[in-house]
Design an enzyme around this catalytic site. Structure first.
Site, mmCIF file in Angstrom:
data_model
loop_
_atom_site.group_PDB
_atom_site.id
_atom_site.type_symbol
_atom_site.label_atom_id
_atom_site.label_comp_id
_atom_site.label_asym_id
_atom_site.label_seq_id
_atom_site.Cartn_x
_atom_site.Cartn_y
_atom_site.Cartn_z
ATOM 1 N N GLU A 1 -14.909 37.687 -19.895
ATOM 2 C CA GLU A 1 -14.027 38.210 -20.952
ATOM 3 C C GLU A 1 -13.575 37.003 -21.756
ATOM 4 O OE1 GLU A 1 -9.817 38.796 -21.977
ATOM 5 O OE2 GLU A 1 -10.025 39.768 -20.008
ATOM 6 N N CYS B 1 -4.843 38.612 -24.242
ATOM 7 C CA CYS B 1 -6.187 38.785 -24.798
ATOM 8 C C CYS B 1 -6.285 40.038 -25.664
ATOM 9 C CB CYS B 1 -7.216 38.835 -23.670
ATOM 10 S SG CYS B 1 -6.731 39.844 -22.269
#
Length: 527
Positions: free
Chosen positions: A265, A302
């Protein structure tokens, strides 16, 4: 009482150190040393950790789902038992407030228990059975059965921004352990003391549940990541961090004689589209809510909204005015560490240097802290796929972009790369006719949010925390939720196999009492 121990590697249930004691934990607020030193792992210790994981995998991969569930639940109990002194330590290393860390601790133990629940359900076997049809013409069919088995030892890299939930005992570790894989974890340099305390909690759970000693291993160091990914024993990688870091590990994994999957990620700007009727009805509260979202935790999520898109109108102009006012009132905030702050400042300088970018607002300023920022970009930057609008600036900053029409809005979305999230804010009437807009957002994002904000990822069965590249290296997975377990499993087929050798999930008498796809029909029947 909390005690920081040796700073040595965790390898096969023992602590050891061959390298130099040259890594130091630092206070996030001023970069001063905390007094805790850690040993840099050597290449030999990387090998020892991988070998310990391989030795443990032989036994651990054969444990029952109930045994693994008990193990995960015990890890959760050990984490919950860590007291206020642990929270204070983690806060000192990361500048995250105690309340945030207490919530993150609960999330970390909660996801361990969620995977324990998943294991007890038994559906991770995904068992399929096509029984023999010896009389079938023109050719008979033999007995064919399928289930899932663990991949092998997994290398996991912790995230800086979630020292608990995406780190030592975070989602990658919990899903790998649930899958029956063993773990070699590389501690993040930004919170090594926190990582040590969590690793010790895992070690206590290993001993209490009599799991093999090398089921979890942890190494320290800034130069061992590539060595770990290259190691032939490692069978997959879990990573949360920057695009540059994730891509580097992916490239290393692809260059191995035996390439392995990397579930990284990495980078996301998480666009938010605000529709005209919503702005006309509630523009000011939307501005406040959006400001809250992208400045939350100093913008170190994020899923932080990085770009805000709206169609040209007086309401959009007024919305920008409200958003500007909100940012000017925002206090400065400490970031996770000095390196994160410097990277944020570098990103801001790049925005300031772009002629088609205008700074609209800056919040309160303090030395060694991050100020909230708001920018306005010319639509041409996005339509030309300028890198400034494709890569996240990690911190409390967002960019607003005005488009001329619905058609240009759709085109602008097509110019965006893959995202973790995409958000649509609108009233009922405009959402009812947003089919094309919805389709475009689905094509670029792993999670599409309507009339909400993407910061905050629910840990549950249905959630997806992933998305097309560069949000992740593999859009077919997620790093949050029970679906994350499938990254560390693979299907295996048994054809015409002796009944005595079949795994329990595929045995005729269904000893696990699980639902199985038998000749195309879901059933718990006994064959």
């Amino acid at each position: 009482m909390l005690v920081i121990h040796s700073g040595m590697q965790f390898i096969g249930g023992r602590r050891q150190a061959e390298g130099e004691r040259c890594l130091h934990s630092r206070r996030a607020v001023d970069n001063s040393p905390m007094g805790y030193a850690f040993y840099q792992a050597t290449r030999h210790e990387v090998d020892l950790a991988a070998q310990a994981a391989a030795d443990a995998f032989t036994c651990y991969s054969q444990t029952s789902l109930e045994e693994r569930a008990v193990f995960l639940a015990r890890i959760a109990d050990e984490i919950d038992a860590l007291g206020d002194d642990f929270i204070a330590l983690a806060s000192e290393e990361t500048a995250l407030p105690p309340a945030r860390l207490q919530g993150e601790r609960s999330r970390t133990s909660g996801q361990m228990r969620l995977f324990a629940t998943l294991l007890r359900r038994g559906d991770i076997h995904a068992a399929r059975i096509d029984t023999a049809q010896p009389e079938r013409k023109p050719l008979p069919r033999v007995d064919i059965r399928q289930c899932y088995i663990p991949l092998g030892p997994i290398a996991i890299f912790g995230a800086s921004n979630f020292p608990l939930a995406f780190s030592t005992a975070g989602g990658d570790t919990s899903s790998a352990l649930a899958a029956g894989c063993t773990v070699v974890f590389k501690a993040h340099s930004g919170h090594m003391a926190t990582a040590e305390i969590i690793a010790e909690a895992i070690e206590r759970a290993i001993i209490a549940t009599q799991m093999p000693a090398g089921v979890f291993n942890m190494i320290y160091g800034n130069s061992v990541g590539a060595d770990l990914v290259k190691h032939p024993i490692i069978q997959a990688v879990g990573f949360t961090g920057s695009l540059a870091g994730g891509r580097a590990l992916f490239d290393v994994a692809m260059q191995r004689p035996q390439p392995i999957p990397v579930f990284a990620e990495m980078s996301s700007i998480n666009p938010v589209i605000v529709l005209p009727n919503a702005l006309a009805q509630r523009g000011e509260p939307i501005a406040q809510e959006l400001a809250n979202s992208f400045t939350l935790g100093s913008g170190q999520f994020c899923t932080k909204p990085g770009i805000i898109l709206g169609i040209r109108s007086p309401e959009f102009d007024q919305f920008i005015t409200h958003l500007t006012q909100e940012i000017t009132l925002r206090p400065a905030q400490s970031m996770l560490n000095q390196g994160t702050l410097l990277n944020y400042q570098k990103g801001i300088h790049q925005l300031d240097d772009e002629p088609l970018m205008t700074r609209l607002a800056i919040g309160e300023h303090h030395e060694n802290q991050a100020s909230s920022m708001l920018y306005r970009a010319d639509i041409a930057l996005l339509l030309n796929k300028n890198a400034l609008l494709q890569e996240e600036v990690f911190g409390p900053v967002a960019i607003v972009i005005e488009v001329e029409s619905q058609y240009q809005l759709l085109h602008a979305i097509d110019c965006l790369q893959g995202q973790l999230t995409a958000t649509l804010i609108g009233e009922h009437d405009e959402l009812a006719n947003a089919h094309e807009l919805s389709r475009r957002l689905q094509s670029i994002a792993g999670r599409v949010v309507v009339n909400g904000y993407p910061t905050g990822v629910e840990v549950c069965d249905a959630v997806v925390h992933g998305g097309p590249y560069p949000a992740t290296s593999d859009a077919r997975g997620t790093s949050v939720g029970t679906l994350a377990i499938w990254r560390f499993l693979r299907p295996i087929c048994f054809q015409n196999y002796p009944k005595s050798l079949l795994p329990p999930a595929l045995q005729d008498h269904n000893p696990l009492n699980i639902s199985r796809l038998i000749n195309g029909v879901m059933s718990r029947e006994v064959l």
